[in-house]
Scaffold this active site. Structure first.
Site, PDB file in Angstrom:
ATOM      1  N   LYS A 165       3.449   5.305  16.133  1.00  0.00           N
ATOM      2  CA  LYS A 165       3.220   6.706  15.387  1.00  0.00           C
ATOM      3  C   LYS A 165       1.861   7.118  15.499  1.00  0.00           C
ATOM      4  O   LYS A 165       1.356   8.121  15.396  1.00  0.00           O
ATOM      5  CB  LYS A 165       3.415   6.167  13.818  1.00  0.00           C
ATOM      6  CG  LYS A 165       5.099   5.941  13.431  1.00  0.00           C
ATOM      7  CD  LYS A 165       5.350   5.858  11.987  1.00  0.00           C
ATOM      8  CE  LYS A 165       4.257   4.647  11.264  1.00  0.00           C
ATOM      9  NZ  LYS A 165       4.673   3.358  11.579  1.00  0.00           N
ATOM     10  N   ARG A 195       6.709  -6.474   6.928  1.00  0.00           N
ATOM     11  CA  ARG A 195       6.621  -5.148   6.974  1.00  0.00           C
ATOM     12  C   ARG A 195       7.891  -4.367   7.613  1.00  0.00           C
ATOM     13  O   ARG A 195       8.390  -3.376   7.344  1.00  0.00           O
ATOM     14  CB  ARG A 195       5.219  -4.504   7.855  1.00  0.00           C
ATOM     15  CG  ARG A 195       4.224  -4.760   6.785  1.00  0.00           C
ATOM     16  CD  ARG A 195       2.701  -4.992   7.715  1.00  0.00           C
ATOM     17  NE  ARG A 195       2.778  -3.839   8.732  1.00  0.00           N
ATOM     18  CZ  ARG A 195       1.726  -4.112   9.418  1.00  0.00           C
ATOM     19  NH1 ARG A 195       1.083  -5.199   9.760  1.00  0.00           N
ATOM     20  NH2 ARG A 195       1.453  -3.157  10.444  1.00  0.00           N
ATOM     21  N   ARG A 234      -6.499  -5.349  12.948  1.00  0.00           N
ATOM     22  CA  ARG A 234      -6.325  -5.030  11.536  1.00  0.00           C
ATOM     23  C   ARG A 234      -5.711  -6.303  10.559  1.00  0.00           C
ATOM     24  O   ARG A 234      -5.249  -7.248  11.498  1.00  0.00           O
ATOM     25  CB  ARG A 234      -5.260  -4.341  11.191  1.00  0.00           C
ATOM     26  CG  ARG A 234      -5.633  -2.640  11.079  1.00  0.00           C
ATOM     27  CD  ARG A 234      -4.537  -1.898  11.520  1.00  0.00           C
ATOM     28  NE  ARG A 234      -3.462  -2.080  10.487  1.00  0.00           N
ATOM     29  CZ  ARG A 234      -2.362  -1.372  10.358  1.00  0.00           C
ATOM     30  NH1 ARG A 234      -2.174  -0.073  11.354  1.00  0.00           N
ATOM     31  NH2 ARG A 234      -1.482  -1.607   9.645  1.00  0.00           N
TER      32      ARG A 234
HETATM   33  P1  ADP Z   1       1.909   0.434  10.188  1.00  0.00           P
HETATM   34  O1  ADP Z   1       2.711   1.669  10.393  1.00  0.00           O
HETATM   35  O2  ADP Z   1       1.542  -0.423  11.416  1.00  0.00           O
HETATM   36  O3  ADP Z   1       2.553  -0.520   8.970  1.00  0.00           O
HETATM   37  P2  ADP Z   1       0.041   1.854   8.307  1.00  0.00           P
HETATM   38  O4  ADP Z   1      -1.506   2.014   8.697  1.00  0.00           O
HETATM   39  O5  ADP Z   1       0.812   3.075   8.381  1.00  0.00           O
HETATM   40  O6  ADP Z   1       0.768   0.750   9.412  1.00  0.00           O
HETATM   41  O7  ADP Z   1       0.099   1.314   6.892  1.00  0.00           O
HETATM   42  C1  ADP Z   1      -0.356  -0.072   6.684  1.00  0.00           C
HETATM   43  C2  ADP Z   1       0.001  -0.331   5.376  1.00  0.00           C
HETATM   44  O8  ADP Z   1      -0.390   0.347   4.388  1.00  0.00           O
HETATM   45  C3  ADP Z   1       1.561  -0.379   5.021  1.00  0.00           C
HETATM   46  O9  ADP Z   1       2.177  -1.778   5.416  1.00  0.00           O
HETATM   47  C4  ADP Z   1       1.795  -0.178   3.850  1.00  0.00           C
HETATM   48  O10 ADP Z   1       1.512  -1.661   2.856  1.00  0.00           O
HETATM   49  C5  ADP Z   1       0.673   0.665   3.327  1.00  0.00           C
HETATM   50  N1  ADP Z   1       1.214   2.033   3.104  1.00  0.00           N
HETATM   51  C6  ADP Z   1       0.936   2.986   4.224  1.00  0.00           C
HETATM   52  N2  ADP Z   1       1.468   4.386   3.806  1.00  0.00           N
HETATM   53  C7  ADP Z   1       2.273   3.981   2.821  1.00  0.00           C
HETATM   54  C8  ADP Z   1       3.217   4.582   2.067  1.00  0.00           C
HETATM   55  N3  ADP Z   1       3.653   6.044   2.461  1.00  0.00           N
HETATM   56  N4  ADP Z   1       3.998   4.069   1.177  1.00  0.00           N
HETATM   57  C9  ADP Z   1       3.485   2.838   0.604  1.00  0.00           C
HETATM   58  N5  ADP Z   1       2.648   1.964   1.286  1.00  0.00           N
HETATM   59  C10 ADP Z   1       2.042   2.653   2.272  1.00  0.00           C
END
Ligand code: ADP
Ligand code: ZN
Length: 223
Positions: A13, A173, A162
């Protein structure tokens, strides 16, 4: 134009969103990046977010929706936004629709990335990101390595892993994704604005290939 990036963690993404941002000149906003910045600055929001993120859990809907709501009010996204990692639950998607509706806007395109599960874990544990918050370019030590190990090609900053990119958190996740986020595919299918693409080494297709495909589609539909 309002674009949403949908897909399990590690499907690409962020990679696709960054390329679209640069080529289409639409701002990418990643809720994960916003949380990581708050965590680094040790704000109250950061502490709250960290208590969920470090366990591989989603940050609660009300907190996340508020952040996006405030972000959408800023000038740099008035003409468009690429939401990367939001919405992640049906409640978030419904709230987003309500926010947009008030401004006579709607979600124009949902990009849904899929990758076989066994590849996802490999992709995530080998993921490295640029530590420069202005850059944040994503690499993969196997699939898309930097020219010089540990250094960002674009800006020369150090690459980091990360904290939540470990196997245990990734499994949690992924489970969250299937339970809470994947129902959004049907939600947007009903709206008729979803574009699904397979990102997988088995077909030799990475995020950057999908990004090119999408840019071509968008340009064609504009002509
Ligand atoms: P990835 O897609 O690899 O899991 P992200 O950077 O999008 O990584 O998100 C990292 C973490 O941030 C997620 O595992 C979650 O805990 C939190 N997070 C991100 N976006 C959201 C969202 N829209 N709602 C709830 N938690 C979120
Ligand atoms: Zn960089």
């Amino acid at each position: 134009m309002i674009i949403i990036m949908l897909g399990a963690p590690g499907t690409g993404k962020g990679t696709v969103a960054t390329i679209l941002q640069d080529k289409l000149n639409i701002k990418q906003v990643s809720t994960g990046d916003i949380f990581r910045k708050e965590i680094k600055e040790q704000t109250e929001l950061g502490k709250l977010a960290d208590s969920y993120i470090s366990k591989g859990q989603l940050v609660p809907d009300d907190v996340t929706v508020n952040i996006v709501k405030e972000r959408l009010e800023q000038d740099d996204v008035k003409n468009g936004i690429i939401l990367d990692g939001f919405p992640r639950t049906i409640v978030q998607a419904q709230e987003l629709d309500k926010i947009l509706e008030k401004e006579n806007k709607k979600v124009d395109l949902v990009i849904n990335l899929t990758t076989p599960d066994e590849e996802i874990i490999e992709r995530i544990v080998n993921r490295r990101v640029c530590s420069n918050p202005e850059c944040k370019t994503i690499y993969n030590t196997l699939l898309n390595p930097p020219k010089i190990e540990g250094i960002c090609d674009k800006c020369g900053s150090k690459l980091i892993t990360r904290d939540d990119d470990n196997e245990e958190t990734v499994k949690r996740r992924l489970k969250n994704y299937f339970e809470l986020t994947s129902p959004l595919i049907e939600y947007y299918e009903k709206q008729g604005n979803i574009y699904t693409a397979l990102v997988s080494k088995t077909i030799n297709k990475l995020g950057k290939d999908v990004a090119e495909e999408i840019i071509e589609n968008i340009r064609r539909s504009m002509n």
